[in-house]
Write a protein that holds these residues in place. Structure first.
Motif, PDB file in Angstrom:
ATOM      1  N   GLY A 197       0.794  -1.230   0.000  1.00 38.68           N
ATOM      2  CA  GLY A 197       0.000   0.000   0.000  1.00 38.68           C
ATOM      3  C   GLY A 197       0.821   1.271   0.000  1.00 38.68           C
ATOM      4  N   GLY A 198       2.036   1.197   0.485  1.00 41.00           N
ATOM      5  CA  GLY A 198       2.887   2.377   0.520  1.00 41.00           C
ATOM      6  C   GLY A 198       3.892   2.434  -0.608  1.00 41.00           C
ATOM      7  N   GLN A 199       3.679   1.620  -1.655  1.00 42.76           N
ATOM      8  CA  GLN A 199       4.634   1.562  -2.764  1.00 42.76           C
ATOM      9  C   GLN A 199       3.904   1.708  -4.102  1.00 42.76           C
ATOM     10  OE1 GLN A 199       7.044  -2.002  -2.508  1.00 42.76           O
ATOM     11  NE2 GLN A 199       6.947  -2.019  -0.271  1.00 42.76           N
ATOM     12  N   GLY A 200       4.663   1.956  -5.157  1.00 48.59           N
ATOM     13  CA  GLY A 200       4.129   1.939  -6.507  1.00 48.59           C
ATOM     14  C   GLY A 200       3.286   3.155  -6.858  1.00 48.59           C
ATOM     15  N   PRO A 201       2.607   3.113  -8.016  1.00 53.08           N
ATOM     16  CA  PRO A 201       1.863   4.282  -8.493  1.00 53.08           C
ATOM     17  C   PRO A 201       0.663   4.643  -7.628  1.00 53.08           C
ATOM     18  CG  PRO A 201       1.464   2.372  -9.889  1.00 53.08           C
ATOM     19  CD  PRO A 201       2.579   1.995  -8.977  1.00 53.08           C
ATOM     20  N   LEU A 202       0.176   3.710  -6.802  1.00 52.00           N
ATOM     21  CA  LEU A 202      -0.939   4.015  -5.895  1.00 52.00           C
ATOM     22  C   LEU A 202      -0.452   4.148  -4.452  1.00 52.00           C
ATOM     23  CD1 LEU A 202      -3.727   1.743  -7.409  1.00 52.00           C
ATOM     24  CD2 LEU A 202      -3.431   4.210  -7.666  1.00 52.00           C
ATOM     25  N   ARG A 203       0.765   4.545  -4.298  1.00 53.74           N
ATOM     26  CA  ARG A 203       1.353   4.736  -2.976  1.00 53.74           C
ATOM     27  C   ARG A 203       0.511   5.688  -2.140  1.00 53.74           C
ATOM     28  NH1 ARG A 203       5.209   6.965  -4.776  1.00 53.74           N
ATOM     29  NH2 ARG A 203       4.768   9.139  -4.247  1.00 53.74           N
ATOM     30  N   ASP A 204       0.088   5.219  -0.977  1.00 48.75           N
ATOM     31  CA  ASP A 204      -0.654   6.028  -0.005  1.00 48.75           C
ATOM     32  C   ASP A 204      -1.982   6.562  -0.555  1.00 48.75           C
ATOM     33  OD1 ASP A 204       1.452   5.662   1.790  1.00 48.75           O
ATOM     34  OD2 ASP A 204       2.517   7.414   1.012  1.00 48.75           O
ATOM     35  N   VAL A 205      -2.538   5.881  -1.545  1.00 49.80           N
ATOM     36  CA  VAL A 205      -3.843   6.283  -2.076  1.00 49.80           C
ATOM     37  C   VAL A 205      -4.971   5.522  -1.390  1.00 49.80           C
ATOM     38  CG1 VAL A 205      -5.308   6.350  -4.147  1.00 49.80           C
ATOM     39  CG2 VAL A 205      -2.888   6.961  -4.303  1.00 49.80           C
ATOM     40  N   TYR A 206      -4.755   4.234  -1.087  1.00 52.31           N
ATOM     41  CA  TYR A 206      -5.816   3.436  -0.460  1.00 52.31           C
ATOM     42  C   TYR A 206      -5.431   3.016   0.951  1.00 52.31           C
ATOM     43  CZ  TYR A 206      -3.012  -0.657  -1.948  1.00 52.31           C
ATOM     44  OH  TYR A 206      -2.014  -1.574  -2.148  1.00 52.31           O
ATOM     45  N   ASP A 207      -6.455   2.682   1.732  1.00 51.65           N
ATOM     46  CA  ASP A 207      -6.284   2.229   3.099  1.00 51.65           C
ATOM     47  C   ASP A 207      -6.236   0.703   3.102  1.00 51.65           C
ATOM     48  OD1 ASP A 207      -6.397   1.575   5.772  1.00 51.65           O
ATOM     49  OD2 ASP A 207      -8.237   2.695   6.207  1.00 51.65           O
ATOM     50  N   ALA A 208      -5.065   0.145   3.297  1.00 58.05           N
ATOM     51  CA  ALA A 208      -4.885  -1.299   3.219  1.00 58.05           C
ATOM     52  C   ALA A 208      -5.529  -2.037   4.380  1.00 58.05           C
ATOM     53  CB  ALA A 208      -3.392  -1.630   3.164  1.00 58.05           C
ATOM     54  N   GLU A 209      -6.027  -1.328   5.371  1.00 60.56           N
ATOM     55  CA  GLU A 209      -6.716  -1.975   6.494  1.00 60.56           C
ATOM     56  C   GLU A 209      -8.224  -1.842   6.383  1.00 60.56           C
ATOM     57  OE1 GLU A 209      -5.241  -3.892   8.688  1.00 60.56           O
ATOM     58  OE2 GLU A 209      -3.378  -3.503   7.558  1.00 60.56           O
ATOM     59  N   ASN A 210      -8.707  -1.382   5.253  1.00 67.06           N
ATOM     60  CA  ASN A 210     -10.151  -1.168   5.065  1.00 67.06           C
ATOM     61  C   ASN A 210     -10.524  -1.677   3.676  1.00 67.06           C
ATOM     62  OD1 ASN A 210     -12.713  -0.302   5.832  1.00 67.06           O
ATOM     63  ND2 ASN A 210     -12.384   1.791   5.099  1.00 67.06           N
ATOM     64  N   VAL A 211     -10.762  -2.991   3.587  1.00 69.33           N
ATOM     65  CA  VAL A 211     -10.840  -3.688   2.306  1.00 69.33           C
ATOM     66  C   VAL A 211     -12.181  -4.404   2.184  1.00 69.33           C
ATOM     67  CG1 VAL A 211      -9.739  -5.447   0.842  1.00 69.33           C
ATOM     68  CG2 VAL A 211      -8.343  -4.017   2.363  1.00 69.33           C
ATOM     69  N   ALA A 212     -12.696  -4.477   0.964  1.00 66.34           N
ATOM     70  CA  ALA A 212     -13.858  -5.308   0.638  1.00 66.34           C
ATOM     71  C   ALA A 212     -13.464  -6.282  -0.462  1.00 66.34           C
ATOM     72  CB  ALA A 212     -15.034  -4.461   0.176  1.00 66.34           C
ATOM     73  N   LEU A 213     -14.090  -7.449  -0.459  1.00 68.43           N
ATOM     74  CA  LEU A 213     -13.855  -8.475  -1.475  1.00 68.43           C
ATOM     75  C   LEU A 213     -15.165  -8.747  -2.193  1.00 68.43           C
ATOM     76  CD1 LEU A 213     -12.153 -10.692  -2.846  1.00 68.43           C
ATOM     77  CD2 LEU A 213     -12.689 -12.186  -0.901  1.00 68.43           C
ATOM     78  N   ILE A 214     -15.139  -8.640  -3.530  1.00 66.60           N
ATOM     79  CA  ILE A 214     -16.303  -8.937  -4.375  1.00 66.60           C
ATOM     80  C   ILE A 214     -15.945 -10.105  -5.280  1.00 66.60           C
ATOM     81  CG2 ILE A 214     -17.848  -8.082  -6.178  1.00 66.60           C
ATOM     82  CD1 ILE A 214     -17.476  -5.283  -5.111  1.00 66.60           C
ATOM     83  N   GLY A 215     -16.787 -11.135  -5.313  1.00 67.96           N
ATOM     84  CA  GLY A 215     -16.546 -12.274  -6.184  1.00 67.96           C
ATOM     85  C   GLY A 215     -17.803 -12.687  -6.908  1.00 67.96           C
ATOM     86  N   TYR A 216     -17.655 -13.099  -8.151  1.00 71.29           N
ATOM     87  CA  TYR A 216     -18.779 -13.569  -8.963  1.00 71.29           C
ATOM     88  C   TYR A 216     -18.578 -15.027  -9.330  1.00 71.29           C
ATOM     89  CZ  TYR A 216     -21.563 -14.327 -13.231  1.00 71.29           C
ATOM     90  OH  TYR A 216     -22.406 -14.844 -14.181  1.00 71.29           O
ATOM     91  N   SER A 217     -19.578 -15.857  -9.084  1.00 70.65           N
ATOM     92  CA  SER A 217     -19.583 -17.257  -9.493  1.00 70.65           C
ATOM     93  C   SER A 217     -18.378 -17.981  -8.883  1.00 70.65           C
ATOM     94  CB  SER A 217     -19.622 -17.351 -11.016  1.00 70.65           C
ATOM     95  OG  SER A 217     -19.932 -18.662 -11.436  1.00 70.65           O
ATOM     96  N   MET A 218     -17.370 -18.369  -9.686  1.00 74.85           N
ATOM     97  CA  MET A 218     -16.192 -18.997  -9.097  1.00 74.85           C
ATOM     98  C   MET A 218     -15.412 -18.002  -8.242  1.00 74.85           C
ATOM     99  SD  MET A 218     -16.297 -22.139  -9.666  1.00 74.85           S
ATOM    100  CE  MET A 218     -14.708 -22.512  -8.928  1.00 74.85           C
ATOM    101  N   GLY A 219     -15.495 -16.722  -8.567  1.00 79.24           N
ATOM    102  CA  GLY A 219     -14.926 -15.711  -7.683  1.00 79.24           C
ATOM    103  C   GLY A 219     -15.657 -15.657  -6.358  1.00 79.24           C
ATOM    104  N   GLY A 220     -16.981 -15.907  -6.389  1.00 80.86           N
ATOM    105  CA  GLY A 220     -17.762 -15.988  -5.161  1.00 80.86           C
ATOM    106  C   GLY A 220     -17.423 -17.227  -4.361  1.00 80.86           C
TER     107      GLY A 220
END
Length: 451
Positions: A197-220
């Motif tokens: 979360g603190g590296q790369g082009p999205l460095r410090d853009v998202y909160d790595a401790e506040n995550v949601a997971l969405i899955g469809y079919s086999m992703g579900g």
């Protein structure tokens, strides 16, 4: 971590007037509209080391090959306002498979996002990870992903590279590979993005401790297991897996359930596969191990994942989670993705793979955006005003009542609990337009008292 140009996006110039397609839908529910942020899009590739490779294996001789697994990700994020003539993203998709040939990429659709736009920093946006269904691809969820990013989320869609059966000497290895990789892929990506979360082009853009997971079919299927529902080691699915490759994800592996990512605060499962006989993957006791707040979405005519003895059974068994079940009446399995690619609308087999025989595609997408926004805003942002859109007054939308004679009810206004005329109607829907839907809510059951 690698940062290639990306095979999921074709960064060609598109019309500057292109915008998020959902802006024009006047009958969309209240929370379906885009948010205030322009949306940027970029790709990254993660490399998962030393993974099983069924195609390169000689299972008859007891030889299991292993190798590195490439997982491209497409990210959508809130962006700084780009120049008026900035190009829009044109997404690509895998071409129709041909025997003995590797899949190529062909144009899919023009999106509303800006390739490589500067991200908005300093806001710590929640992170949403999307995992697609069998033989789908990451950008087939661009409608939902762009919408969420415009509302202040960073969205990362995994491309799982499902193998096309027609390209394999042993076609059954396609689905087998999907079954044994979904959970590992999801947990690996969530862990990697948490650490990076603190590296790369999205460095410090998202909160790595506040995550949601969405899955469809086999992703579900993967999402349910990722969040702690260990597979039944005595079930037909586990027993049929080659080389015992599902054993790391079964309930008799003491470290599996404990490994559910604690930074995932919400789960959305579209038509999750694995609940229905004859290949039921879990026991009810295993599904009760899921404690993350959850939204399950399904059609009551789903003939892939099953409804009564499939997704509804899974929902009923998830007694450890505060959960909602959104049901599309008279819908089958295609209730999640963007829809038929324009180049394939004349091919019936392609339409069957993408569309519903009863429901409008734009209507499904708008309803999904509405309810997923309400759910994620409540769970990841603490927005209880948006969470109130899940508090419908009737389980069946058709049973909602808008008091006759209300001028607002005939003028396209949205129902609101604070309005006496529409308080008995589904909030966020227009009069007569909440139809063909059901929404249940169940709280987590209290744990049994110790004996």
């Amino acid at each position: 971590m690698k940062f290639p140009i990306g095979w999921l996006l074709c960064l060609l110039l598109a019309s500057p007037s292109a915008s998020l397609a959902q802006e024009a839908l006047s009958d969309a529910p209240a929370l379906a509209a885009p948010g205030a942020y322009p949306v940027g899009v970029l790709t990254q590739t993660l490399i998962q080391k030393d993974q099983p490779d069924l195609v390169a294996s000689d299972l008859a001789a007891g030889k299991l090959a292993r190798g590195d697994r490439s997982l491209p990700l497409t990210f959508w994020h809130p962006a700084v306002k780009p120049a008026a003539d900035a190009p829009r993203a044109r997404y690509t998709m895998p071409d129709k498979p041909a025997a003995g040939k590797p899949p190529a990429e062909v144009p899919y659709k023009t999106g509303g996002a800006y390739p490589d736009a500067k991200p908005v920093r300093g806001q710590a946006f929640p992170l949403v990870v999307i995992s697609h269904g069998y033989r789908n691809w990451a950008t087939s969820f661009s409608d939902l992903a762009e919408n969420l990013a415009s509302k202040g989320y960073v969205v990362a869609a995994i491309d799982h590279h499902d193998l096309e059966p027609v390209t394999l000497a042993a076609p059954q290895l396609s689905f087998a590979t999907t079954v044994i990789t979904r959970v590992a892929d999801q947990r690996f990506v969530i862990d990697a993005l948490t650490r990076k979360g603190g590296q790369g082009p999205l460095r410090d853009v998202y909160d790595a401790e506040n995550v949601a997971l969405i899955g469809y079919s086999m992703g579900g299927f993967g999402a349910l297991a990722t969040m702690g529902a260990g597979l039944d080691p005595n079930g037909p699915l586990s027993k049929s897996a080659p080389a015992g490759l599902l054993r790391p994800f079964t309930t008799d592996n003491p470290t599996f359930a404990a490994g559910a990512p604690q930074n995932v605060k919400a789960m959305v499962a579209f038509a999750p596969w694995g609940g229905a006989p004859p290949l039921r993957a879990w026991t009810a006791e295993s599904l009760a191990k899921i404690t993350v707040p959850s939204l399950l979405i399904v059609g009551d005519q789903d003939d892939v994942s099953g409804y009564g003895d499939g997704v509804a059974w899974v929902y009923g068994a998830m007694t450890g989670a505060d959960r909602n079940l959104l049901v599309y009446e008279n819908a089958r399995h295609n209730i999640a993705r963007d829809g038929t690619p324009p180049s394939l609308v004349g091919d019936f087999q392609s339409v069957v793979r993408f569309e519903e025989p009863v429901w409008r595609r734009d209507r499904i997408l708008a309803i999904n955006r509405h309810f997923i926004t309400a759910f994620l805003d409540a769970r990841l942002k603490g927005d209880q005003a948006h969470g109130a859109y899940l508090a419908v007054p009737t389980v069946k939308a058709v049973d909602g009542v808008w008091r006759p004679g209300s001028d607002a009810g005939s003028a396209g206004a949205y129902a609101s609990p604070s309005d006496t005329a529409s308080a008995g109607y589904w909030p966020g829907f227009q009069n007569r337009w909440a139809l063909g839907l059901q929404l249940r809510h169940d709280t987590a059951a209290a744990p049994a008292a110790p004996r």
